[in-house]
Design a protein around this motif. Structure first.
Motif, PDB file in Angstrom:
ATOM      1  N   LEU A  41       0.604  -1.197   0.038  1.00 23.74           N
ATOM      2  CA  LEU A  41       0.109   0.033  -0.084  1.00 23.74           C
ATOM      3  C   LEU A  41       0.830   1.248   0.100  1.00 23.74           C
ATOM      4  O   LEU A  41       0.729   2.200  -0.615  1.00 23.74           O
ATOM      5  N   GLN A  42       1.890   1.319   0.732  1.00 21.72           N
ATOM      6  CA  GLN A  42       2.886   2.383   0.814  1.00 21.72           C
ATOM      7  C   GLN A  42       3.441   2.662  -0.532  1.00 21.72           C
ATOM      8  O   GLN A  42       3.847   3.794  -0.849  1.00 21.72           O
ATOM      9  N   ALA A  43       3.580   1.796  -1.392  1.00 19.94           N
ATOM     10  CA  ALA A  43       4.147   1.921  -2.637  1.00 19.94           C
ATOM     11  C   ALA A  43       3.010   2.569  -3.961  1.00 19.94           C
ATOM     12  O   ALA A  43       3.475   2.897  -4.934  1.00 19.94           O
ATOM     13  N   THR A  44       1.767   2.790  -3.427  1.00 25.50           N
ATOM     14  CA  THR A  44       0.616   3.265  -4.290  1.00 25.50           C
ATOM     15  C   THR A  44       0.653   4.783  -3.917  1.00 25.50           C
ATOM     16  O   THR A  44       1.157   5.376  -2.734  1.00 25.50           O
ATOM     17  N   SER A  45      -0.149   5.535  -4.658  1.00 27.59           N
ATOM     18  CA  SER A  45      -0.573   6.788  -4.154  1.00 27.59           C
ATOM     19  C   SER A  45      -1.508   7.205  -3.200  1.00 27.59           C
ATOM     20  O   SER A  45      -2.600   6.371  -3.551  1.00 27.59           O
ATOM     21  N   LEU A  46      -1.417   7.543  -2.215  1.00 25.74           N
ATOM     22  CA  LEU A  46      -2.178   7.661  -1.173  1.00 25.74           C
ATOM     23  C   LEU A  46      -2.493   8.845  -0.662  1.00 25.74           C
ATOM     24  O   LEU A  46      -1.480   9.840  -0.974  1.00 25.74           O
ATOM     25  N   GLU A  47      -3.754   9.325  -0.214  1.00 25.05           N
ATOM     26  CA  GLU A  47      -4.208  10.672   0.306  1.00 25.05           C
ATOM     27  C   GLU A  47      -3.221  10.649   1.761  1.00 25.05           C
ATOM     28  O   GLU A  47      -2.886   9.627   2.361  1.00 25.05           O
ATOM     29  N   PRO A  48      -2.958  11.828   2.160  1.00 24.95           N
ATOM     30  CA  PRO A  48      -1.917  11.759   3.344  1.00 24.95           C
ATOM     31  C   PRO A  48      -2.668  11.130   4.443  1.00 24.95           C
ATOM     32  O   PRO A  48      -1.918  10.529   5.412  1.00 24.95           O
ATOM     33  N   ALA A  49      -4.059  11.130   4.855  1.00 25.60           N
ATOM     34  CA  ALA A  49      -4.625  10.498   5.894  1.00 25.60           C
ATOM     35  C   ALA A  49      -4.552   9.012   5.731  1.00 25.60           C
ATOM     36  O   ALA A  49      -4.314   8.199   6.737  1.00 25.60           O
ATOM     37  N   GLN A  50      -4.444   8.359   4.544  1.00 22.19           N
ATOM     38  CA  GLN A  50      -4.462   7.080   4.137  1.00 22.19           C
ATOM     39  C   GLN A  50      -2.854   6.544   4.583  1.00 22.19           C
ATOM     40  O   GLN A  50      -2.735   5.644   5.037  1.00 22.19           O
ATOM     41  N   GLU A  51      -1.962   7.554   4.108  1.00 23.73           N
ATOM     42  CA  GLU A  51      -0.551   7.399   4.458  1.00 23.73           C
ATOM     43  C   GLU A  51      -0.384   7.018   5.830  1.00 23.73           C
ATOM     44  O   GLU A  51       0.189   6.215   6.336  1.00 23.73           O
ATOM     45  N   GLU A  52      -0.925   7.881   6.655  1.00 21.45           N
ATOM     46  CA  GLU A  52      -0.847   7.849   8.240  1.00 21.45           C
ATOM     47  C   GLU A  52      -1.741   6.553   8.694  1.00 21.45           C
ATOM     48  O   GLU A  52      -0.871   5.898   9.618  1.00 21.45           O
ATOM     49  N   MET A  53      -2.567   6.163   8.284  1.00 18.95           N
ATOM     50  CA  MET A  53      -3.339   4.857   8.820  1.00 18.95           C
ATOM     51  C   MET A  53      -2.441   3.647   8.251  1.00 18.95           C
ATOM     52  O   MET A  53      -2.156   2.637   9.093  1.00 18.95           O
ATOM     53  N   VAL A  54      -1.866   3.844   7.222  1.00 19.35           N
ATOM     54  CA  VAL A  54      -0.881   2.682   6.649  1.00 19.35           C
ATOM     55  C   VAL A  54       0.432   2.540   7.669  1.00 19.35           C
ATOM     56  O   VAL A  54       0.666   1.437   7.923  1.00 19.35           O
ATOM     57  N   LYS A  55       0.820   3.672   8.117  1.00 18.88           N
ATOM     58  CA  LYS A  55       2.026   3.837   8.829  1.00 18.88           C
ATOM     59  C   LYS A  55       1.670   3.291  10.156  1.00 18.88           C
ATOM     60  O   LYS A  55       2.383   2.464  10.912  1.00 18.88           O
TER      61      LYS A  55
END
Length: 71
Positions: A41-55
């Motif tokens: 998922l981190q390798a895809t383009s994500l919204e900032p909120a989604q990036e935080e959720m994946v982290k």
């Protein structure tokens, strides 16, 4: 009586070891799947909120993996 207590203790310890080994194995497989999915998922383009959720998913997964390693 001492020998009986020692045998009971040894049996109890083996049971604990077997249980922890089994749980550790059963947790590791899905945990590695979660961590691999988070990495993908981190390798895809994500919204900032989604990036935080994946982290958060990755950090939580790594914490659980570290916990199982210490068992």
């Amino acid at each position: 009586l001492s020998e009986v207590s020692r045998a009971h203790w040894a049996t109890t310890e083996k049971s604990k070891f077997d249980f922890i080994s089994s749980i550790s194995h059963e947790l590791r497989s899905p945990l590695h799947g979660i961590l691999a999915s988070a990495e993908l998922l981190q390798a895809t383009s994500l919204e900032p909120a989604q990036e935080e959720m994946v982290k958060m998913i990755e950090a939580s997964g790594l914490t659980l993996l570290d916990t199982t390693d210490h068992l």
